[in-house]
Design an enzyme around this catalytic site. Structure first.
Site, PDB file in Angstrom:
ATOM      1  N   SER A 263       0.842  -1.191   0.000  1.00  0.00           N
ATOM      2  CA  SER A 263       0.000   0.000   0.000  1.00  0.00           C
ATOM      3  C   SER A 263       0.875   1.238   0.000  1.00  0.00           C
ATOM      4  O   SER A 263       1.974   1.239   0.571  1.00  0.00           O
ATOM      5  CB  SER A 263      -0.903   0.027   1.236  1.00  0.00           C
ATOM      6  N   ASP A 264       0.417   2.289  -0.680  1.00  0.00           N
ATOM      7  CA  ASP A 264       1.047   3.579  -0.442  1.00  0.00           C
ATOM      8  C   ASP A 264       0.740   3.964   1.004  1.00  0.00           C
ATOM      9  O   ASP A 264      -0.256   3.510   1.590  1.00  0.00           O
ATOM     10  CB  ASP A 264       0.532   4.624  -1.426  1.00  0.00           C
ATOM     11  N   TRP A 265       1.568   4.808   1.568  1.00  0.00           N
ATOM     12  CA  TRP A 265       1.483   5.106   2.999  1.00  0.00           C
ATOM     13  C   TRP A 265       0.180   5.839   3.296  1.00  0.00           C
ATOM     14  O   TRP A 265      -0.003   6.995   2.928  1.00  0.00           O
ATOM     15  CB  TRP A 265       2.703   5.906   3.418  1.00  0.00           C
ATOM     16  N   GLY A 266      -0.738   5.157   3.967  1.00  0.00           N
ATOM     17  CA  GLY A 266      -2.052   5.717   4.247  1.00  0.00           C
ATOM     18  C   GLY A 266      -3.071   5.408   3.171  1.00  0.00           C
ATOM     19  O   GLY A 266      -4.180   5.948   3.204  1.00  0.00           O
ATOM     20  N   GLY A 267      -2.735   4.532   2.243  1.00  0.00           N
ATOM     21  CA  GLY A 267      -3.633   4.227   1.134  1.00  0.00           C
ATOM     22  C   GLY A 267      -4.626   3.120   1.402  1.00  0.00           C
ATOM     23  O   GLY A 267      -5.429   2.781   0.529  1.00  0.00           O
TER      24      GLY A 267
END
Length: 742
Positions: A263-267
């Site tokens: 995941s992208d960070w916070g995605g």
């Protein structure tokens, strides 16, 4: 210390068996990897399986200490290894041993049109990552440049899928040759930074397949990337970090991807979707892990306690979990558990040489009236103007911000190169962003200025009157609403009153050279009033050295634009159709953005609507001249899926050595489906001495003769007549040859 502890744990496990006792399969390097994965998976508890699929800190995920599997460490790229941060804060940790070589931005790499430079880039970056104990670099990025307002375009590889595909594959191979995983990003359709968590993209299947996915497909199938990062935006009303069509049906199904989806960070936004829709490793879900959020906040991740509880209650089986863990273990055996061939290098001479060479090859000479460049012998006084001549560009811009060991600035590079023989004077000219800090890294300079804008222009004009050359180093920077993550540009024009400055200088000096520092095209209403224009990108540690070498003529420029440079925003399809930046959905916190231009991105749009750009895709000048001749095909009729080979002779007709980029475009005359006027299908960079000739060839086949059939949901061969167009830019293809696809 972290690396020593991990090594000790691993050695203790390996050496535990008594003499003569066979190693466990999962630790036995003689066993096939998939067998080792099966064995390790069978030994893991439910809690251990849950632990390895989500973060334990800002940039790490836990291994399995009981089994001697080390922790897994990621770090931002793609232009250098990001400085270490605190355990769960973006703020820098304050280490003194985490400086790095800053490599040029990926737009510069793409502008080399040289896959060997991409391999050198990846290998050098991987060596720095290996030394720093990083197991995965979060990059490279291959999203298409849809609009020049895109804040993150500087981290990507241009507008064309053929070029981006050719460059991303060797980058991945070079990086992973060190046992460091690439994590190609951002999958997919990540073309907006403003409100990036809320943008829901609607795009035709054909545009998706022909424009926005090919570079990712190449990264998976040809580059064999070990990691791939989901994007923040939505597609088909699902967030792309857990998007069933993109991750399950396409990536892991159709493309047979065997790596991990990160995941992208916070995605990540939902446990059920994360479990079922293809996410393997969750990073960056909100918490600081310490004082804010729940106690033991990493257990509150969507794929942590909630997932475990769902398995225990029977809501989920372990089928999806075991697939995720199997992929994570495969990643371990490719990185942390692989026998390394070396220990890496940090800030080595070879890495600075690589950064400089890539920068030199990526600099694009856009305009050169009267052959004003290179700087003429006998030059006695040179005036450098502009904040970007003295501003560090390695700090800022978002996650690609670096703590470079050194960054040679343009003014310093010119002074060092020209020495005492040339008087190099400086005038500020304009004031932009004087802050120069990001996440605790502060630029080693002071840009404070008390004079007014009028005073700065007046000083520059006064000094310009007596100069042999005026080198204006301007453009954008990495501040908000310029080239910067999380923000897009607000307009196409240059900031800080630079247009007025350039106009004023051009009125008093005929040898004005504008050096544009940016990752995007910008409006240049004064382009016909200056003698030369140089596109210098963000060049990293060796900025000043590389730029001075090109301006002085030590290096013959050979860079070519990886995107179309429009005269105005209305010449870009997304803007001409009002299809950017989208509209808020009534009653929802969602922005719907329809890619109305479809496949007509960049030069495809310009060709279709007969729009003349300021500088065409593939354009770039040289200090020598070239001629192309003798275009021939090995066959005039080809039956798909067979291929056809095109060959052309290139001659250096000038007086100095140089490099030409031969570009092969195909025009499809089929009337059964709407087709672009032409599309790039291959290219070759060739270096030639004065008077030297050489043949270059490309092979065309596969998707080169196909289009995505939306009705049938698959690739279809378009039968009929084709024209091969060969030249050195999208607007200059003088050689032509016809052939037919049967």
């Amino acid at each position: 210390m972290k690396k020593i502890i991990t090594l000790c744990l691993l050695l203790a496990t390996v050496l535990a068996p008594a003499a003569g006792e066979q190693l466990p399969v999962y630790l036995d390097e003689r066993q096939p990897v998939e067998k080792r994965i099966d064995d390790a998976l069978s030994r893991m508890t439910l809690d251990e399986k849950i632990a390895v699929i989500h973060a334990q800190s800002k940039f790490s995920a836990p291994g399995v200490k009981r089994l001697g599997l080390p922790d897994f460490w990621t770090d931002d790229g793609p232009h250098g290894v990001r400085p270490d941060v605190l355990w769960d804060e973006w703020q820098q940790a304050g280490h003194t041993n985490d400086s790095c070589v800053a490599f040029p931005a990926l737009t510069c790499l793409a502008a080399t049109w040289n896959p060997s430079m991409a391999r050198l880039y990846g290998r050098s970056l991987g060596e720095e990552a290996l030394y720093r104990g990083k197991n995965m670099i979060l990059g490279p990025g291959v999203n298409m440049c849809r609009t020049p307002l895109g804040g993150r375009n500087f981290e990507y590889m241009g507008e064309d899928p053929c070029l981006a595909s050719a460059m991303v594959v060797p980058y991945i191979q070079g990086l992973q040759s060190n046992g460091v995983a690439a994590c190609v990003k951002h999958f997919a359709l990540n073309n907006d930074e403003e409100n990036r968590f809320k943008v829901n993209v609607t795009v035709s299947d054909r545009a998706l397949r022909e424009i926005y996915l090919p570079a990712f497909e190449a990264a998976v199938k040809r580059g064999h990337t070990w990691g791939l990062m989901g994007a923040y935006n939505l597609y088909r009303d699902q967030h792309n970090c857990h998007n069933r069509y993109l991750l399950v049906d396409l990536l892991k199904g159709e493309w047979n991807y065997d790596g991990v989806v990160v995941s992208d960070w916070g995605g990540t936004h939902d446990t059920d979707q994360a479990v079922k829709n293809g996410l393997d490793m969750e990073f960056g879900t909100w918490t600081n892990g310490l004082s804010a959020g729940a106690k033991n906040a990493y257990d509150m991740y969507y794929m942590a306690m909630a997932y475990r509880a769902g398995i225990v209650s029977g809501k989920y089986t372990t089928r999806e979990l075991d697939d995720k863990v199997r992929r994570v273990l495969r990643l371990y055996y490719r990185t942390t558990m692989a026998r390394k061939s070396g220990h890496g290098f940090l800030c080595s001479e070879a890495h600075y040489d690589a950064a400089r060479t890539i920068a030199e090859q990526g600099i694009v000479l856009l305009q050169n009236k009267r052959g004003v460049l290179p700087l003429k012998a006998g030059t006695r006084r040179l005036l450098v103007v502009g904040e970007n001549a003295i501003k560090m560009m390695t700090v800022g811009g978002g996650s690609s911000s670096l703590k470079a060991q050194r960054e040679i600035l343009p003014l310093d590079g010119l002074k060092a190169r020209l020495g005492s023989a040339v008087q190099v004077d400086y005038a500020r000219g304009y004031v932009g962003d004087t802050t120069g800090s990001y996440n605790g890294v502060t630029a080693r300079q002071s840009l404070a200025e008390t004079r007014s804008a009028a005073q700065l222009v007046a000083e520059a004009v006064d000094k310009a009157r007596g100069a042999d050359y005026v080198i204006v180093v301007g453009g954008l920077n990495k501040s908000k609403h310029q080239d910067c993550e999380d923000h897009d540009r607000l307009d196409y024009g240059l900031p800080y009153g630079q247009d007025s400055l350039v106009e004023a200088l051009a009125r008093v000096n005929s040898n004005v050279v504008f050096v544009n520092i940016s990752g995007n095209a910008v409006a240049m209403p004064w382009s016909d009033k200056v003698a030369a224009i140089v596109q210098a990108w963000y060049l990293g540690s060796e900025t000043g050295t590389a730029l001075a070498a090109v301006l002085a003529g030590d290096v013959n420029p050979s860079g070519r634009l990886p995107f179309t440079w429009p005269r105005r925003l209305a010449d870009v399809g997304a803007h001409a159709l009002g299809a950017y930046p989208g509209t808020w959905r009534p009653g929802h916190n969602i922005i719907d953005e329809q890619y109305k231009e479809g496949i007509y991105v960049g030069y495809r749009w310009a060709d279709k609507h007969r729009v003349k750009p300021l500088f065409a895709f593939g354009h770039g000048l040289s200090y020598t001249t070239f001629a192309m001749s003798g275009l021939r095909l090995d066959k005039r009729r080809v039956a798909a899926p067979d291929s056809i080979t095109a060959t052309v002779t290139v001659t250096n007709t000038g007086r100095r050595a140089g490099a030409q980029v031969v570009q092969f475009y195909v025009s499809d005359h089929s009337t059964t489906v709407d087709m672009p006027v032409k599309e790039l299908r291959g290219f070759a960079r060739v270096e030639l001495q004065p008077g030297e000739s050489r043949e270059v060839s490309v092979v065309l086949g596969g998707h080169d003769f196909q289009y995505w059939d939306e009705a049938g949901g698959g690739w279809q061969v378009s039968h009929g007549r084709r024209t091969l167009l060969v030249g050195d830019a999208a607007d200059h293809t003088p050689l032509r040859a016809d052939f037919a696809v049967e």
